[in-house]
Write an enzyme that holds these catalytic residues in place. Structure first.
Site, PDB file in Angstrom:
ATOM      1  N   HIS A  21     -24.718 -25.794  29.753  1.00 43.71           N
ATOM      2  CA  HIS A  21     -25.899 -25.695  28.881  1.00 43.71           C
ATOM      3  C   HIS A  21     -27.140 -26.231  29.601  1.00 43.71           C
ATOM      4  O   HIS A  21     -28.219 -25.643  29.531  1.00 43.71           O
ATOM      5  CB  HIS A  21     -25.732 -26.563  27.610  1.00 43.71           C
ATOM      6  CG  HIS A  21     -24.659 -26.119  26.676  1.00 43.71           C
ATOM      7  ND1 HIS A  21     -23.701 -26.985  26.198  1.00 43.71           N
ATOM      8  CD2 HIS A  21     -24.389 -24.915  26.112  1.00 43.71           C
ATOM      9  CE1 HIS A  21     -22.902 -26.341  25.360  1.00 43.71           C
ATOM     10  NE2 HIS A  21     -23.289 -25.077  25.294  1.00 43.71           N
ATOM     11  N   LYS A  45     -17.479 -22.576  13.300  1.00 40.39           N
ATOM     12  CA  LYS A  45     -16.995 -23.774  14.007  1.00 40.39           C
ATOM     13  C   LYS A  45     -17.156 -25.009  13.124  1.00 40.39           C
ATOM     14  O   LYS A  45     -18.109 -25.095  12.350  1.00 40.39           O
ATOM     15  CB  LYS A  45     -17.809 -24.001  15.292  1.00 40.39           C
ATOM     16  CG  LYS A  45     -17.642 -22.928  16.357  1.00 40.39           C
ATOM     17  CD  LYS A  45     -18.505 -23.261  17.575  1.00 40.39           C
ATOM     18  CE  LYS A  45     -18.428 -22.210  18.651  1.00 40.39           C
ATOM     19  NZ  LYS A  45     -19.453 -22.388  19.703  1.00 40.39           N
ATOM     20  N   ARG A  94     -21.557 -16.401  30.121  1.00 41.70           N
ATOM     21  CA  ARG A  94     -20.553 -16.823  31.099  1.00 41.70           C
ATOM     22  C   ARG A  94     -19.744 -15.654  31.636  1.00 41.70           C
ATOM     23  O   ARG A  94     -19.456 -15.562  32.808  1.00 41.70           O
ATOM     24  CB  ARG A  94     -19.587 -17.840  30.474  1.00 41.70           C
ATOM     25  CG  ARG A  94     -20.173 -19.225  30.359  1.00 41.70           C
ATOM     26  CD  ARG A  94     -19.279 -20.106  29.556  1.00 41.70           C
ATOM     27  NE  ARG A  94     -19.081 -19.540  28.220  1.00 41.70           N
ATOM     28  CZ  ARG A  94     -18.526 -20.177  27.214  1.00 41.70           C
ATOM     29  NH1 ARG A  94     -18.080 -21.399  27.382  1.00 41.70           N
ATOM     30  NH2 ARG A  94     -18.406 -19.616  26.030  1.00 41.70           N
ATOM     31  N   SER A 132     -17.847 -26.472  25.564  1.00 40.41           N
ATOM     32  CA  SER A 132     -17.810 -27.729  24.806  1.00 40.41           C
ATOM     33  C   SER A 132     -16.385 -28.022  24.333  1.00 40.41           C
ATOM     34  O   SER A 132     -15.957 -29.182  24.320  1.00 40.41           O
ATOM     35  CB  SER A 132     -18.733 -27.640  23.587  1.00 40.41           C
ATOM     36  OG  SER A 132     -20.055 -27.449  23.990  1.00 40.41           O
TER      37      SER A 132
HETATM   38  O1  PNS Z   1     -23.200 -22.454  20.763  1.00 43.99           O
HETATM   39  P1  PNS Z   1     -22.847 -21.366  19.764  1.00 43.99           P
HETATM   40  O2  PNS Z   1     -21.895 -21.914  18.709  1.00 43.99           O
HETATM   41  O3  PNS Z   1     -22.327 -20.119  20.415  1.00 43.99           O
HETATM   42  O4  PNS Z   1     -24.213 -20.978  19.058  1.00 43.99           O
HETATM   43  C1  PNS Z   1     -24.242 -20.065  17.994  1.00 43.99           C
HETATM   44  C2  PNS Z   1     -25.497 -20.316  17.132  1.00 43.99           C
HETATM   45  C3  PNS Z   1     -25.475 -21.733  16.596  1.00 43.99           C
HETATM   46  C4  PNS Z   1     -26.732 -20.088  17.994  1.00 43.99           C
HETATM   47  C5  PNS Z   1     -25.471 -19.286  15.956  1.00 43.99           C
HETATM   48  O5  PNS Z   1     -24.305 -19.464  15.193  1.00 43.99           O
HETATM   49  C6  PNS Z   1     -26.719 -19.400  15.076  1.00 43.99           C
HETATM   50  O6  PNS Z   1     -27.750 -18.861  15.434  1.00 43.99           O
HETATM   51  N1  PNS Z   1     -26.609 -20.131  13.935  1.00 43.99           N
HETATM   52  C7  PNS Z   1     -27.715 -20.339  13.031  1.00 43.99           C
HETATM   53  C8  PNS Z   1     -27.608 -19.457  11.805  1.00 43.99           C
HETATM   54  C9  PNS Z   1     -28.060 -18.048  12.155  1.00 43.99           C
HETATM   55  O7  PNS Z   1     -29.200 -17.783  12.484  1.00 43.99           O
HETATM   56  N2  PNS Z   1     -27.099 -17.098  12.062  1.00 43.99           N
HETATM   57  C10 PNS Z   1     -27.330 -15.724  12.396  1.00 43.99           C
HETATM   58  C11 PNS Z   1     -27.160 -15.538  13.891  1.00 43.99           C
HETATM   59  S1  PNS Z   1     -27.197 -13.843  14.288  1.00 43.99           S
END
Ligand code: PNS
Length: 166
Positions: A21, A45, A94, A132
């Site tokens: 990250h 998650k 990745r 993570s």
């Molecule tokens: O590190 P991650 O878990 O891959 O990140 C995913 C994250 C947190 C960026 C995504 O779940 C997110 O944007 N969550 C906020 C809610 C949202 O906007 N959801 C619609 C995404 S298309």
């Protein structure tokens, strides 16, 4: 003439932040005037670290980058991007296995807020395997995580999930 600052968002769950990250955050900071690292909820998650803890760990790990700030948000990434008038959402890729999910999120975010481009940066080879969940798993079993996360956050990770401070 005043130049409008180009703001980018590096979103994620960062549970906890890894060297992978941080590499993406450093490279985003080279490309944009301001970078907001945004700790969000990923509904698929269950985080181990609280949002406040995750923000603190990232703040410490990015203390050398004046153009980077760290925030958390409980709503949609697109709404936050709109509020900040961000021009980009920066994510690390990745492997091909990341692609389908990331592509779906990028398209959804574009529907919700077309003004921000999703920019994918390819992860450096040495971080390809890093995640993570791998950090949590190795720390939880008392292994060495010093190659996976910056030294300044290692004790916090062991205090939370490891077997005492390493
Ligand atoms: O590190 P991650 O878990 O891959 O990140 C995913 C994250 C947190 C960026 C995504 O779940 C997110 O944007 N969550 C906020 C809610 C949202 O906007 N959801 C619609 C995404 S298309």
């Amino acid at each position: 003439m005043n130049k409008v600052k180009k703001v980018a968002i590096c979103p994620g769950s960062f549970d906890p932040v890894t060297n992978g990250h941080l590499d993406i955050i450093h490279r985003a900071a080279e490309l944009f005037d301001e970078v907001i690292v945004l700790v969000l909820t990923n509904t698929s998650k269950t985080p181990v670290f609280t949002k406040e803890e995750r923000v603190q760990l990232i703040e410490r790990a990015t203390a050398d980058l004046p153009q980077v700030t760290v925030e958390s948000f409980d709503g949609l990434l697109a709404d936050y991007a709109k509020e900040k008038q961000a021009v980009a959402i920066v994510k690390g890729l990745r492997a091909m296995s990341d692609f389908e999910y990331e592509f779906q999120m990028a398209l959804t975010n574009r529907k919700l807020y077309p003004e921000a481009e999703t920019v994918f940066l390819t992860t450096k080879e040495e971080h390809m395997y890093l995640s993570s969940s791998l950090v949590r798993q190795v720390a939880g079993l008392g292994g060495d995580i010093s190659d996976f996360v910056p030294a300044c956050i290692v004790p916090d990770i062991f205090n939370k999930i490891g077997k005492g401070v390493k």
